[in-house]
Write a protein that holds these residues in place. Structure first.
Motif, short mmCIF file in Angstrom:
data_model
loop_
_atom_site.label_atom_id
_atom_site.label_comp_id
_atom_site.label_asym_id
_atom_site.label_seq_id
_atom_site.Cartn_x
_atom_site.Cartn_y
_atom_site.Cartn_z
N TYR A 118 2.60 18.28 9.89
CA TYR A 118 2.14 17.00 10.40
C TYR A 118 2.01 17.10 11.93
O TYR A 118 2.94 17.54 12.60
CB TYR A 118 3.17 15.94 9.99
CG TYR A 118 3.04 14.59 10.62
CD1 TYR A 118 1.80 13.97 10.79
CD2 TYR A 118 4.18 13.90 11.03
CE1 TYR A 118 1.71 12.73 11.37
CE2 TYR A 118 4.09 12.65 11.60
CZ TYR A 118 2.86 12.07 11.77
OH TYR A 118 2.78 10.82 12.34
N ILE A 119 0.86 16.70 12.49
CA ILE A 119 0.63 16.85 13.93
C ILE A 119 0.70 15.51 14.68
O ILE A 119 0.39 15.44 15.85
CB ILE A 119 -0.71 17.53 14.23
CG1 ILE A 119 -1.89 16.67 13.76
CG2 ILE A 119 -0.75 18.92 13.60
CD1 ILE A 119 -3.24 17.22 14.19
N GLY A 120 1.11 14.45 13.99
CA GLY A 120 1.37 13.19 14.68
C GLY A 120 0.25 12.19 14.71
O GLY A 120 0.45 11.04 15.12
N THR A 121 -0.95 12.56 14.31
CA THR A 121 -2.08 11.64 14.30
C THR A 121 -3.13 12.14 13.32
O THR A 121 -3.12 13.30 12.93
CB THR A 121 -2.68 11.50 15.71
OG1 THR A 121 -3.72 10.51 15.69
CG2 THR A 121 -3.28 12.82 16.19
N GLY A 122 -4.05 11.24 12.92
CA GLY A 122 -5.11 11.62 11.99
C GLY A 122 -4.56 12.07 10.66
O GLY A 122 -5.06 13.02 10.06
N CYS A 123 -3.56 11.36 10.15
CA CYS A 123 -2.87 11.82 8.94
C CYS A 123 -2.68 10.67 7.95
O CYS A 123 -2.24 9.57 8.33
CB CYS A 123 -1.51 12.41 9.32
SG CYS A 123 -0.68 13.23 7.96
N PHE A 124 -3.02 10.92 6.69
CA PHE A 124 -2.77 9.97 5.60
C PHE A 124 -1.49 10.38 4.89
O PHE A 124 -1.39 11.48 4.35
CB PHE A 124 -3.94 9.97 4.61
CG PHE A 124 -5.18 9.30 5.11
CD1 PHE A 124 -5.44 7.96 4.83
CD2 PHE A 124 -6.12 10.01 5.86
CE1 PHE A 124 -6.59 7.34 5.30
CE2 PHE A 124 -7.27 9.40 6.33
CZ PHE A 124 -7.51 8.07 6.04
N HIS A 125 -0.48 9.50 4.91
CA HIS A 125 0.83 9.78 4.32
C HIS A 125 1.05 8.98 3.05
O HIS A 125 0.56 7.86 2.91
CB HIS A 125 1.96 9.38 5.29
CG HIS A 125 2.13 10.29 6.44
ND1 HIS A 125 2.86 11.46 6.37
CD2 HIS A 125 1.69 10.21 7.73
CE1 HIS A 125 2.87 12.04 7.55
NE2 HIS A 125 2.16 11.31 8.38
N ARG A 126 1.84 9.53 2.15
CA ARG A 126 2.44 8.71 1.11
C ARG A 126 3.64 8.01 1.76
O ARG A 126 4.53 8.66 2.29
CB ARG A 126 2.93 9.57 -0.05
CG ARG A 126 1.83 10.24 -0.86
CD ARG A 126 2.41 10.91 -2.09
NE ARG A 126 1.42 11.71 -2.77
CZ ARG A 126 0.55 11.24 -3.69
NH1 ARG A 126 0.61 9.96 -4.02
NH2 ARG A 126 -0.32 12.03 -4.25
N ARG A 127 3.64 6.72 1.70
CA ARG A 127 4.68 5.96 2.40
C ARG A 127 6.08 6.34 1.93
O ARG A 127 6.99 6.56 2.74
CB ARG A 127 4.46 4.45 2.17
CG ARG A 127 5.42 3.58 2.98
CD ARG A 127 5.50 2.17 2.39
NE ARG A 127 4.21 1.50 2.39
CZ ARG A 127 3.77 0.76 3.41
NH1 ARG A 127 4.50 0.63 4.48
NH2 ARG A 127 2.60 0.17 3.33
N GLY B 203 0.81 -1.21 0.00
CA GLY B 203 0.00 0.00 0.00
C GLY B 203 0.85 1.26 0.00
O GLY B 203 1.75 1.41 0.81
N ARG B 204 0.56 2.18 -0.89
CA ARG B 204 1.34 3.41 -1.01
C ARG B 204 0.90 4.47 -0.02
O ARG B 204 1.61 5.43 0.23
CB ARG B 204 1.23 3.96 -2.44
CG ARG B 204 1.86 3.06 -3.50
CD ARG B 204 1.73 3.66 -4.88
NE ARG B 204 0.34 3.81 -5.28
CZ ARG B 204 -0.08 4.54 -6.31
NH1 ARG B 204 0.79 5.24 -7.01
NH2 ARG B 204 -1.35 4.59 -6.60
N ILE B 205 -0.31 4.31 0.53
CA ILE B 205 -0.85 5.30 1.47
C ILE B 205 -1.01 4.63 2.83
O ILE B 205 -1.54 3.52 2.93
CB ILE B 205 -2.22 5.84 1.00
CG1 ILE B 205 -2.14 6.31 -0.46
CG2 ILE B 205 -2.68 6.97 1.92
CD1 ILE B 205 -1.18 7.44 -0.70
#
Length: 335
Positions: A201-210, A126-128
């Motif tokens: 980025y606040i450390g939570t609730g975040c969708f990242h590109r790996r 998964g890329r996300i």
């Protein structure tokens, strides 16, 4: 420790040394993590320093851990790979190894070892990825779709490294006495930051590109990974979560979440922005993710002290936006 407790610890240690079952001995080593005296003392306190009862309690604990494979670093509960009749996604229980002689880097170390590349990339391509604190849960089933609509947008999606949601809570006091919602930040400032490259980025609730959080710069070609039909050997994956894997490597420096600061998320987001990426902010009417806020003054002060110390440390460190972001991000985002 008093003389009586020292004698009790000594007796209990002798009893544990006489245990023949190697699986129980291994589980015991995993429990005490190099601190057997302190561990034995906890069990003795729980049974009023009765050595026999403490020994039985410890053996019961070890047998339960062994029977339920608690000491396994990796346990594949559901294998949802191709060719498998299971229709639900792959479900994996994972914990990383910790030893007192090795720094584990708290949340940042967990993110790098378990979530970002080293382990999860061997289980899924998964890329996300979605990052949540352990006390948070999904409250809006459409949040993943909304984030993917931004990240996969054909026109502007390729500029976005991560999509950030606000940190919301379910146990706020009637008038939010401790300002846990941080309404000025989430309702005003973060919306304005979209015009300056997006929020940090606040450390939570975040969708990242790996691959971005692992170091890919904006403009570099994204490497497509072929999805494996089978999960890699579990022993090989366990090695990736060991406490020695990161020694003499770039993890926490050039790769993954940054180490060396109480607010590792802030410097990680800043470093991503300085590589040319943007971020997006979503604040839907129905809260996307919900967690637990401090419920008293003491808890609030401890939390804000940590944040304040971390932010002040960033200001005086090499990652201060004033000089680290100079020429890399806009003035509005620096401020």
């Amino acid at each position: 420790m008093g003389t009586a407790s020292e004698e009790a610890v000594k007796q209990l240690r002798t009893l544990m040394e006489d245990v023949d079952d190697e699986s129980l001995r291994e589980s015991y080593r995993n429990i005490h993590q190099g601190y057997p005296t302190e561990t034995l003392l906890r069990f003795l306190k729980a049974r009023d320093y009765n050595v026999h009862k403490s020994h039985q309690m410890l053996l019961d604990c070890l047998q339960w851990r062994t029977q339920n494979e608690i000491d396994n670093i990796l346990n594949i509960l559901v294998d949802g790979r191709k060719g498998n009749t299971v229709t639900v996604p792959t479900l994996v229980y994972l914990s990383r190894e910790k030893r007192p002689e090795h720094r584990h880097h708290f949340k940042a170390g967990a993110m790098n070892a378990l979530v970002i590349i080293r382990v999860s990339s061997k289980i899924t391509c998964g890329r996300i990825i979605l990052n949540l604190d352990c006390d948070m849960y999904s409250n809006n089933s459409k949040s993943a779709r909304d984030a993917l609509c931004i990240l996969l947008d054909e026109k502007e999606g390729k500029e976005i490294a991560f999509v950030q949601f606000p940190q919301c809570f379910e146990n706020l006091t009637k008038n939010d006495l401790y300002a846990s919602m941080m309404r000025v930040g989430y309702d005003v400032e973060f919306n304005g930051l979209d015009g300056n490259g997006g929020p940090l980025y606040i450390g939570t609730g975040c969708f990242h590109r790996r691959d971005v959080i692992c170091g890919r710069k904006y403009g570099e070609v994204e490497v497509e990974e072929e999805e494996s039909e089978y999960i890699s050997e579990t022993e090989m994956i366990k090695a990736l979560a060991s406490c020695t894997y990161e020694e003499n490597s770039q993890w926490g420096k050039e790769m993954g979440v940054k180490y060396g600061c109480p607010v590792e998320d802030v410097i990680t987001g800043l470093e991503i922005k300085c590589r040319g990426w943007k971020s997006a902010y979503l604040n839907p009417k129905k809260k996307a993710f919900v967690g637990v806020a401090p419920t008293n003054l003491h808890q609030m002060l401890v939390q804000h002290r940590r944040w304040s110390e971390g932010d002040f440390q960033v200001l005086l460190s090499e990652y201060s936006p004033v000089w680290y972001g100079q020429g890399k991000i806009g003035l509005g985002l620096i401020l």
